[in-house]
Design a protein around this motif. Sequence first.
Motif, PDB file in Angstrom:
ATOM      1  N   PRO A 166     -63.589 -16.767 -49.652  1.00 31.15           N
ATOM      2  CA  PRO A 166     -62.159 -16.934 -49.320  1.00 31.15           C
ATOM      3  C   PRO A 166     -61.225 -16.089 -50.175  1.00 31.15           C
ATOM      4  O   PRO A 166     -60.275 -15.476 -49.659  1.00 31.15           O
ATOM      5  CB  PRO A 166     -61.936 -18.432 -49.539  1.00 31.15           C
ATOM      6  N   ARG A 167     -61.448 -16.036 -51.475  1.00 34.19           N
ATOM      7  CA  ARG A 167     -60.556 -15.264 -52.340  1.00 34.19           C
ATOM      8  C   ARG A 167     -60.694 -13.768 -52.082  1.00 34.19           C
ATOM      9  O   ARG A 167     -59.689 -13.038 -52.033  1.00 34.19           O
ATOM     10  CB  ARG A 167     -60.861 -15.587 -53.800  1.00 34.19           C
ATOM     11  N   SER A 168     -61.931 -13.315 -51.900  1.00 37.32           N
ATOM     12  CA  SER A 168     -62.135 -11.891 -51.618  1.00 37.32           C
ATOM     13  C   SER A 168     -61.595 -11.520 -50.240  1.00 37.32           C
ATOM     14  O   SER A 168     -61.068 -10.414 -50.059  1.00 37.32           O
ATOM     15  CB  SER A 168     -63.625 -11.548 -51.709  1.00 37.32           C
ATOM     16  N   ASP A 169     -61.713 -12.443 -49.273  1.00 38.77           N
ATOM     17  CA  ASP A 169     -61.140 -12.172 -47.950  1.00 38.77           C
ATOM     18  C   ASP A 169     -59.626 -12.036 -48.024  1.00 38.77           C
ATOM     19  O   ASP A 169     -59.034 -11.170 -47.362  1.00 38.77           O
ATOM     20  CB  ASP A 169     -61.520 -13.300 -46.983  1.00 38.77           C
ATOM     21  N   ASP A 170     -58.980 -12.871 -48.821  1.00 35.39           N
ATOM     22  CA  ASP A 170     -57.522 -12.793 -48.978  1.00 35.39           C
ATOM     23  C   ASP A 170     -57.117 -11.471 -49.642  1.00 35.39           C
ATOM     24  O   ASP A 170     -56.149 -10.824 -49.217  1.00 35.39           O
ATOM     25  CB  ASP A 170     -57.037 -13.985 -49.798  1.00 35.39           C
ATOM     26  N   ASN A 171     -57.870 -11.059 -50.677  1.00 38.69           N
ATOM     27  CA  ASN A 171     -57.559  -9.777 -51.324  1.00 38.69           C
ATOM     28  C   ASN A 171     -57.819  -8.601 -50.386  1.00 38.69           C
ATOM     29  O   ASN A 171     -57.068  -7.617 -50.390  1.00 38.69           O
ATOM     30  CB  ASN A 171     -58.405  -9.622 -52.588  1.00 38.69           C
ATOM     31  N   ALA A 172     -58.872  -8.703 -49.568  1.00 43.48           N
ATOM     32  CA  ALA A 172     -59.152  -7.629 -48.612  1.00 43.48           C
ATOM     33  C   ALA A 172     -58.039  -7.509 -47.578  1.00 43.48           C
ATOM     34  O   ALA A 172     -57.670  -6.407 -47.168  1.00 43.48           O
ATOM     35  CB  ALA A 172     -60.492  -7.892 -47.929  1.00 43.48           C
ATOM     36  N   ARG A 173     -57.495  -8.640 -47.164  1.00 41.95           N
ATOM     37  CA  ARG A 173     -56.391  -8.624 -46.196  1.00 41.95           C
ATOM     38  C   ARG A 173     -55.161  -7.938 -46.796  1.00 41.95           C
ATOM     39  O   ARG A 173     -54.430  -7.206 -46.102  1.00 41.95           O
ATOM     40  CB  ARG A 173     -56.075 -10.056 -45.775  1.00 41.95           C
ATOM     41  N   LYS A 174     -54.941  -8.140 -48.083  1.00 45.21           N
ATOM     42  CA  LYS A 174     -53.799  -7.498 -48.746  1.00 45.21           C
ATOM     43  C   LYS A 174     -54.049  -6.019 -49.002  1.00 45.21           C
ATOM     44  O   LYS A 174     -53.096  -5.254 -49.198  1.00 45.21           O
ATOM     45  CB  LYS A 174     -53.520  -8.204 -50.076  1.00 45.21           C
ATOM     46  N   LEU A 206     -61.996   7.740 -46.010  1.00 39.83           N
ATOM     47  CA  LEU A 206     -62.630   6.487 -45.608  1.00 39.83           C
ATOM     48  C   LEU A 206     -62.984   6.520 -44.123  1.00 39.83           C
ATOM     49  O   LEU A 206     -62.147   6.829 -43.279  1.00 39.83           O
ATOM     50  CB  LEU A 206     -61.701   5.310 -45.895  1.00 39.83           C
ATOM     51  N   ARG A 207     -64.250   6.216 -43.804  1.00 44.86           N
ATOM     52  CA  ARG A 207     -64.718   6.207 -42.422  1.00 44.86           C
ATOM     53  C   ARG A 207     -65.358   4.889 -42.017  1.00 44.86           C
ATOM     54  O   ARG A 207     -65.465   4.596 -40.822  1.00 44.86           O
ATOM     55  CB  ARG A 207     -65.753   7.328 -42.222  1.00 44.86           C
ATOM     56  N   TRP A 208     -65.783   4.077 -42.987  1.00 45.21           N
ATOM     57  CA  TRP A 208     -66.484   2.838 -42.671  1.00 45.21           C
ATOM     58  C   TRP A 208     -65.940   1.707 -43.541  1.00 45.21           C
ATOM     59  O   TRP A 208     -65.857   1.844 -44.761  1.00 45.21           O
ATOM     60  CB  TRP A 208     -67.991   2.988 -42.913  1.00 45.21           C
ATOM     61  N   LEU A 209     -65.568   0.626 -42.902  1.00 50.44           N
ATOM     62  CA  LEU A 209     -65.095  -0.574 -43.597  1.00 50.44           C
ATOM     63  C   LEU A 209     -65.981  -1.744 -43.186  1.00 50.44           C
ATOM     64  O   LEU A 209     -66.033  -2.105 -42.004  1.00 50.44           O
ATOM     65  CB  LEU A 209     -63.628  -0.866 -43.261  1.00 50.44           C
ATOM     66  N   VAL A 210     -66.662  -2.331 -44.158  1.00 54.17           N
ATOM     67  CA  VAL A 210     -67.554  -3.464 -43.897  1.00 54.17           C
ATOM     68  C   VAL A 210     -66.875  -4.715 -44.439  1.00 54.17           C
ATOM     69  O   VAL A 210     -66.777  -4.913 -45.648  1.00 54.17           O
ATOM     70  CB  VAL A 210     -68.926  -3.258 -44.557  1.00 54.17           C
ATOM     71  N   TRP A 211     -66.400  -5.547 -43.515  1.00 60.09           N
ATOM     72  CA  TRP A 211     -65.734  -6.809 -43.841  1.00 60.09           C
ATOM     73  C   TRP A 211     -66.174  -7.823 -42.793  1.00 60.09           C
ATOM     74  O   TRP A 211     -65.546  -7.959 -41.749  1.00 60.09           O
ATOM     75  CB  TRP A 211     -64.223  -6.623 -43.852  1.00 60.09           C
ATOM     76  N   PRO A 212     -67.279  -8.535 -43.028  1.00 65.69           N
ATOM     77  CA  PRO A 212     -67.835  -9.413 -41.989  1.00 65.69           C
ATOM     78  C   PRO A 212     -66.881 -10.500 -41.516  1.00 65.69           C
ATOM     79  O   PRO A 212     -66.905 -10.871 -40.335  1.00 65.69           O
ATOM     80  CB  PRO A 212     -69.078 -10.017 -42.658  1.00 65.69           C
ATOM     81  N   ASN A 213     -66.027 -11.031 -42.395  1.00 65.57           N
ATOM     82  CA  ASN A 213     -65.156 -12.155 -42.039  1.00 65.57           C
ATOM     83  C   ASN A 213     -63.737 -11.720 -41.686  1.00 65.57           C
ATOM     84  O   ASN A 213     -62.790 -12.510 -41.842  1.00 65.57           O
ATOM     85  CB  ASN A 213     -65.113 -13.153 -43.200  1.00 65.57           C
ATOM     86  N   ILE A 214     -63.570 -10.511 -41.219  1.00 64.69           N
ATOM     87  CA  ILE A 214     -62.225 -10.057 -40.881  1.00 64.69           C
ATOM     88  C   ILE A 214     -61.692 -10.841 -39.690  1.00 64.69           C
ATOM     89  O   ILE A 214     -62.413 -11.121 -38.726  1.00 64.69           O
ATOM     90  CB  ILE A 214     -62.241  -8.539 -40.577  1.00 64.69           C
ATOM     91  N   ASP A 215     -60.444 -11.242 -39.776  1.00 71.85           N
ATOM     92  CA  ASP A 215     -59.851 -12.022 -38.689  1.00 71.85           C
ATOM     93  C   ASP A 215     -59.457 -11.100 -37.535  1.00 71.85           C
ATOM     94  O   ASP A 215     -59.230  -9.893 -37.732  1.00 71.85           O
ATOM     95  CB  ASP A 215     -58.635 -12.790 -39.200  1.00 71.85           C
ATOM     96  N   PRO A 216     -59.377 -11.620 -36.323  1.00 73.67           N
ATOM     97  CA  PRO A 216     -59.087 -10.765 -35.150  1.00 73.67           C
ATOM     98  C   PRO A 216     -57.772 -10.016 -35.247  1.00 73.67           C
ATOM     99  O   PRO A 216     -57.680  -8.856 -34.834  1.00 73.67           O
ATOM    100  CB  PRO A 216     -59.096 -11.755 -33.983  1.00 73.67           C
ATOM    101  N   ASP A 217     -56.716 -10.656 -35.774  1.00 70.30           N
ATOM    102  CA  ASP A 217     -55.421  -9.988 -35.876  1.00 70.30           C
ATOM    103  C   ASP A 217     -55.485  -8.780 -36.813  1.00 70.30           C
ATOM    104  O   ASP A 217     -54.962  -7.700 -36.503  1.00 70.30           O
ATOM    105  CB  ASP A 217     -54.367 -10.975 -36.359  1.00 70.30           C
TER     106      ASP A 217
END
Length: 352
Positions: A166-174, A206-217
Amino acid sequence: MENSDSPAESLSATLKKLELVTSSAASSSSPSSFQFPVLPFKRTKPPSLVGLCLAIIGKHLEEIIPDLREIATSFPPDIKMAIAAVARRRKLLDDEVIISLADASWEILDISCSEVTDYGLEKVSEICRSLLAVDISRCRNVTPFGVSQLVQHCQALETLRCGGCPRSDDNARKCLGLLKLKLNDLEGDSWEELDTTEITHGARSLRWLVWPNIDPDSLESFSAECPQVKVNPKPSPLSLKGFTVPREALQGIVLDEPVVKELNPSAWSVCGPVPNKIMSMPILSPTELSIAEKFRLAFMERDTRLAPKRAKNARQHQRRAKREWMMTNTDAKAIAHASNLSRSLNRDMFPK
């Protein structure tokens, strides 16, 4: 006639019986050769000397961390990366360790599930400017500031792995805003027509972003604004306009796995809770000695064993030096001759 035919008939009967026995024996033995095939012996590859040394270092890594900066200066880049991979698996990877091991020739950096902070990521990105793939997933102490320093210093970065908790997902979103390209000229018709000088900010390569839990929006917004970056690419032999997906961009892989593939997992397997930075030394029983104490006792034992031999060599060296001095020095020769003459006179004057 009957007597003359009986030997021939008996001989033919005997030959027929012999043929039947031979054929039956051959038929009974032939299946057995196929029922029990001989399997080829497969030789296992022995571990390399480097792998054995790394395994020993990995088992006692917490004991050498205080002096790791001085020790690691003489290590090759691949050995430094292997030690960092073992430290990450042992939950010992933090700013001090990764900065001590960072090498300018590194092309991948895996600090996932570690205690590395923005400060450590900034310093490593300043040293390792040739990084192509970085994994910061489940790294709770890395914030958008650390990612901005990574993008700023490592302009050849092609793959970024993030999220995972959860914390890493929030930082990735930012961090998505930091990865988007900001342009000086918006008149181009496509991303392929852009020149690198027109890109002012963002992850240029940057060509590849791996974020398995990325939200649809977030996925829809980022894909619309950065079509050159593929999010969570699927493995396929040939896709994405003829480009194959690199291993570093696939989900479910460990980025630094090839570095430790020849190491025994016992190098990073520990029993019980993983020691933290404060309690880094292993808990020993009252009867068990530490590695440093064993070395000290072994040195003292060797020193005690060799002490008589050193004393004997010192006495021999002293006698040899005295003889050489007496042979080369005139005064010493005169004193020696006078002493011998005095002893001979005393023997003549006072005979026994």
